[in-house]
Design an enzyme around this catalytic site. Structure first.
Site, PDB file in Angstrom:
ATOM      1  CE1 TYR A  73     -52.170  -4.362   6.937  1.00  0.00           C
ATOM      2  CE2 TYR A  73     -52.287  -2.194   8.155  1.00  0.00           C
ATOM      3  CZ  TYR A  73     -51.901  -3.603   7.810  1.00  0.00           C
ATOM      4  OH  TYR A  73     -51.127  -4.289   8.786  1.00  0.00           O
ATOM      5  CG  ASN A 107     -53.454   3.046  18.715  1.00  0.00           C
ATOM      6  OD1 ASN A 107     -53.326   2.122  18.918  1.00  0.00           O
ATOM      7  ND2 ASN A 107     -54.014   3.967  19.198  1.00  0.00           N
ATOM      8  CG  ASP A 109     -55.465   5.985  14.989  1.00  0.00           C
ATOM      9  OD1 ASP A 109     -55.958   5.623  15.818  1.00  0.00           O
ATOM     10  OD2 ASP A 109     -54.637   6.779  15.533  1.00  0.00           O
ATOM     11  CG  HIS A 124     -46.680  -1.269  16.497  1.00  0.00           C
ATOM     12  ND1 HIS A 124     -47.474  -1.413  17.470  1.00  0.00           N
ATOM     13  CD2 HIS A 124     -45.514  -1.653  17.034  1.00  0.00           C
ATOM     14  CE1 HIS A 124     -47.362  -2.286  18.341  1.00  0.00           C
ATOM     15  NE2 HIS A 124     -45.729  -2.363  18.047  1.00  0.00           N
ATOM     16  CB  CYS A 155     -39.675   0.055  -9.685  1.00  0.00           C
ATOM     17  SG  CYS A 155     -40.409  -0.805  -8.332  1.00  0.00           S
ATOM     18  CB  THR A 193     -52.637  -0.980  25.215  1.00  0.00           C
ATOM     19  OG1 THR A 193     -51.765  -2.183  24.632  1.00  0.00           O
ATOM     20  CG2 THR A 193     -51.617  -0.445  26.470  1.00  0.00           C
ATOM     21  CB  ALA A 236     -59.229   6.470  27.017  1.00  0.00           C
TER      22      ALA A 236
END
Ligand code: BV8
Ligand code: ZN
Length: 248
Positions: A73, A107, A109, A124, A155, A193, A236
């Site tokens: 990530y 996405n 982002d 998501h 914590c 997609t 696109a």
């Protein structure tokens, strides 16, 4: 002689100029022109090509090796931070000045919001969000690079990315919001997609149930194509801006 799809795209542009309600369902392909690797096309990033997203974007992978998952990530966050939205994202912002447009994105982002789209539904989650695995701490965290693994300031347990992993449910507000806007739209633009991930890909079926026109913008045919009324080939970043060209 312009191709069939170009004539149909002019008709679509005219419908948008006449106030059609548009919903966009976007996937990793809309950010490809920004240099963000897609899930299936990431072989050009040898560093991670030996892993499959289904193997890293899961609660099990995180439980087993939080550092590995966080390195993945952190690498994606750095790519996103170093790049920017592209002409495809900007075309959707321009379209929203002409007619009602709601973006539902798979996405994480944040590029649609960065380009200026409003009320984006993040199906998501968002890669800049973090939350504690133990307490209720949650926040947006733009640190690049991240300490690996990042710890909760309250914590000290592990933080996790605020994204939806495989096997996890879609955030109820996003799921409900997406169902509402897709059920009410006249046109569903499906952009970049592969249509392999559910329940996101099921939104195409929902749109067709409510008699919306489904138009796919993709480099190549996908699992969506046979359920689309029109397939617009190409990047696109090149094809979405055609929607803005004032109809003849
Ligand atoms: C759930 C966030 C239940 C994290 C992601 C077997 C059969 C069917 C379904 C399942 C199954 N086994 C398991 C499932 C369910 C599973 C699923 O669908 N799996 C798939 C792999 C079969 N789904 C889930 O687990 C979902 N949750 O079902 O939970 C439940 C219910 C209630 C309560 C508890 C549990 C959750 C799925 C969400 C996973 N998280 N992302 C992160 O990003 O790290 S998914 C992630 O992968 C993305 O968000 C995206 O959705 C997906 C990648 O798909 P795409 O966006 O389509 O990208 P891809 O690379 O595949 O394709 C790119 C496309 O762009 C290509 O078509 C290419 O041609 C095109 N393109 C490239 N360049 C361009 C372009 N197009 C235009 N222009 C260009 N320049
Ligand atoms: Zn905590």
């Amino acid at each position: 002689m312009s191709e069939h799809w170009q004539n149909k795209l002019e008709e679509l542009a005219r419908r948008c100029h006449d106030g059609a309600r548009v919903v966009v369902l976007s996937g990793a392909g809309i950010s490809a022109a920004s240099g963000i690797p897609t899930f299936r096309g990431s072989e050009d990033h040898a560093l991670w090509s030996r892993y499959r997203p289904e193997d890293l974007a899961t609660p099990e992978a995180f439980d087993r090796d939080p550092e590995l998952v966080w390195r993945w990530y952190d690498w994606r966050r750095s790519l996103i931070a170093e790049s920017a939205p592209n002409d495809a994202h900007h075309a959707l912002v321009d379209l929203a000045a002409i007619t009602d447009v709601r973006v539902v994105t798979q996405n994480v982002d944040g590029y649609h919001q960065q380009a200026g789209s409003q009320d984006v539904i993040e199906y998501h989650g968002n890669i800049w969000a973090v939350r504690c695995i133990s307490c209720t701490f949650a926040d947006m965290d733009h640190r690049v690079p991240m300490p690996i693994p990042p710890r909760c300031p309250r914590c000290n347990d592990l933080l996790r990315p605020g994204v939806v992993w495989f096997g996890e449910g879609i955030p109820p507000a996003a799921a409900q919001g997406a169902d509402e806007v897709v059920s009410a739209c006249d046109i569903l633009l499906v952009v970049g997609t592969a249509g392999a991930v559910y329940p996101a890909a099921g939104l195409v079926t929902l749109a067709r149930l409510h008699d919306a026109s489904v138009v796919e913008f993709n480099l190549e045919p996908s699992a969506i194509t046979q359920r689309a009324d029109l397939y617009v080939p190409g990047s696109a970043a090149d094809t979405l801006p055609l929607l803005l060209e004032a109809p003849a």
